[in-house]
Scaffold this active site. Structure first.
Site, mmCIF file in Angstrom:
data_model
loop_
_atom_site.group_PDB
_atom_site.id
_atom_site.type_symbol
_atom_site.label_atom_id
_atom_site.label_comp_id
_atom_site.label_asym_id
_atom_site.label_seq_id
_atom_site.Cartn_x
_atom_site.Cartn_y
_atom_site.Cartn_z
ATOM 1 N N ASP A 80 0.837 -1.199 0.000
ATOM 2 C CA ASP A 80 0.000 0.000 0.000
ATOM 3 C C ASP A 80 0.872 1.251 0.000
ATOM 4 O O ASP A 80 2.013 1.217 0.465
ATOM 5 C CB ASP A 80 -0.923 -0.024 1.238
ATOM 6 C CG ASP A 80 -2.094 0.935 1.099
ATOM 7 O OD1 ASP A 80 -2.331 1.436 -0.026
ATOM 8 O OD2 ASP A 80 -2.767 1.200 2.108
ATOM 9 N N GLY A 81 0.319 2.334 -0.534
ATOM 10 C CA GLY A 81 1.012 3.617 -0.510
ATOM 11 C C GLY A 81 1.631 4.000 -1.842
ATOM 12 O O GLY A 81 2.350 5.000 -1.931
ATOM 13 N N GLU B 12 -12.562 -4.162 -4.032
ATOM 14 C CA GLU B 12 -12.962 -2.753 -3.862
ATOM 15 C C GLU B 12 -12.164 -1.815 -4.769
ATOM 16 O O GLU B 12 -12.630 -0.742 -5.119
ATOM 17 C CB GLU B 12 -12.794 -2.326 -2.391
ATOM 18 C CG GLU B 12 -13.754 -2.991 -1.425
ATOM 19 C CD GLU B 12 -13.467 -4.475 -1.181
ATOM 20 O OE1 GLU B 12 -12.306 -4.901 -1.341
ATOM 21 O OE2 GLU B 12 -14.419 -5.215 -0.851
ATOM 22 N N ASN B 13 -10.958 -2.228 -5.150
ATOM 23 C CA ASN B 13 -10.143 -1.392 -6.049
ATOM 24 C C ASN B 13 -10.778 -1.224 -7.430
ATOM 25 O O ASN B 13 -10.380 -0.359 -8.207
ATOM 26 C CB ASN B 13 -8.727 -1.958 -6.202
ATOM 27 C CG ASN B 13 -7.870 -1.835 -4.963
ATOM 28 O OD1 ASN B 13 -7.011 -2.667 -4.697
ATOM 29 N ND2 ASN B 13 -8.081 -0.789 -4.184
ATOM 30 N N ARG C 32 1.690 -4.620 6.510
ATOM 31 C CA ARG C 32 1.038 -3.630 5.643
ATOM 32 C C ARG C 32 1.899 -2.382 5.612
ATOM 33 O O ARG C 32 2.251 -1.829 6.663
ATOM 34 C CB ARG C 32 -0.366 -3.265 6.157
ATOM 35 C CG ARG C 32 -1.034 -2.250 5.216
ATOM 36 C CD ARG C 32 -2.485 -1.953 5.542
ATOM 37 N NE ARG C 32 -3.061 -1.147 4.480
ATOM 38 C CZ ARG C 32 -4.323 -1.161 4.099
ATOM 39 N NH1 ARG C 32 -5.193 -1.934 4.723
ATOM 40 N NH2 ARG C 32 -4.765 -0.392 3.117
#
Ligand code: IPE
Ligand code: IPE
Ligand code: MG
Length: 240
Positions: A18-19, A65-66, A186
């Site tokens: 993530d990020g 969800e992406n 994460r």
């Protein structure tokens, strides 16, 4: 990479990468540039895991969800993932690493699907390492899917209802046959699961690092492993 020997073995490590978007934004670049760099980080981390003798890795690359993201971003991401497999299939093969997918890839662009299916086919008999990538994956969806598959087997008499338990239920998950996840990392500072491995993470250790995935180097991974080694895993029991 610093020589680091794991004292507490890890059979299976999972990552929520993530990020990527924020990493790119910080550099005044489009979010998709973050995804591109992110793909090079994946192979760096896979190499580091090999050196560390961590054999199974699950990576969350695209959630159900992406799909709500802009079409352009999604198609670029899948383009980079396709390139990732094209560029690295040789290395996976040389290292006898099996590629597996969790999630419904039938909704992905056809070229990406083809590359991934080929990679799965080429590596399907390998057992030394496993690279398990989550694409169009949702943990809740996976559990409902597993429940339906189990229900079907019960209806068809393949399994008795009384034989369905927390262990046999695992056979119906995408992760069937893989060891328990020991550690979930994460990146990017968010402290949530975002629908990732809801069944499998029941007793995993969690590490949330502020580093954005494109900056997540093998050195950062080792920092996380040191933190993992300091954890006391009790599994509900009492240790003297
Ligand atoms: C992770 O990075 C990759 C995917 C979810 C596909 P993001 O794209 O979520 O990056 P941020 O969280 O917006 O910075
Ligand atoms: C989770 O990251 C999904 C993946 C990394 C593939 P997101 O960036 O989509 O999650 P939220 O929106 O912060 O929960
Ligand atoms: Mg994100």
């Amino acid at each position: 990479m610093e020589k680091f020997v794991l004292k507490k073995p890890i059979n299976h490590i999972a990552f929520i990468m993530d990020g990527n978007g924020r990493w790119a934004k910080k550099r005044l670049m489009p979010r998709t540039y973050g995804h591109k760099v992110a793909c090079s980080r994946i192979i760096d981390i896979m190499r580091a895991l090999r050196e560390l003798n961590i054999k199974v890795c699950t990576l969350y690359a695209f959630s159900t969800e992406n799909r709500n993201r802009p079409k352009d971003e999604i198609s670029k991401l899948f383009e980079y993932l396709k390139e990732f497999f094209d560029e690295n299939i040789k290395e996976f093969t040389l290292n006898k690493c099996r590629i597996q997918v969790m999630g419904d890839i039938s909704a992905l662009p056809l070229e990406t699907q083809k590359t991934i299916k080929d990679a799965i086919e080429i590596t399907k008999d390998f057992d030394d390492y496993v690279f398990n990538i989550c694409l169009n994956y949702g943990g809740r969806q996976e559990i409902v899917r597993a429940a339906k598959l189990a229900f079907k087997d019960i209806k068809e008499g393949k399994i008795k209802e009384e034989d369905l338990n927390i262990d046999t239920f695992k056979n119906y998950l995408y992760s069937s046959g893989l060891p328990e996840v020991d550690l979930m990392i994460r990146t990017s500072g968010e402290k949530r699961l975002s629908n990732f491995l809801l069944y499998q993470l029941a007793y995993s250790e969690f590490i949330f690092t502020d580093t954005y995935w494109p900056d997540f180097t093998p050195e950062k991974l080792i920092e996380c492993l040191k933190e993992y080694e300091s954890r006391d895993r009790r599994f509900g029991a009492i240790k003297e």
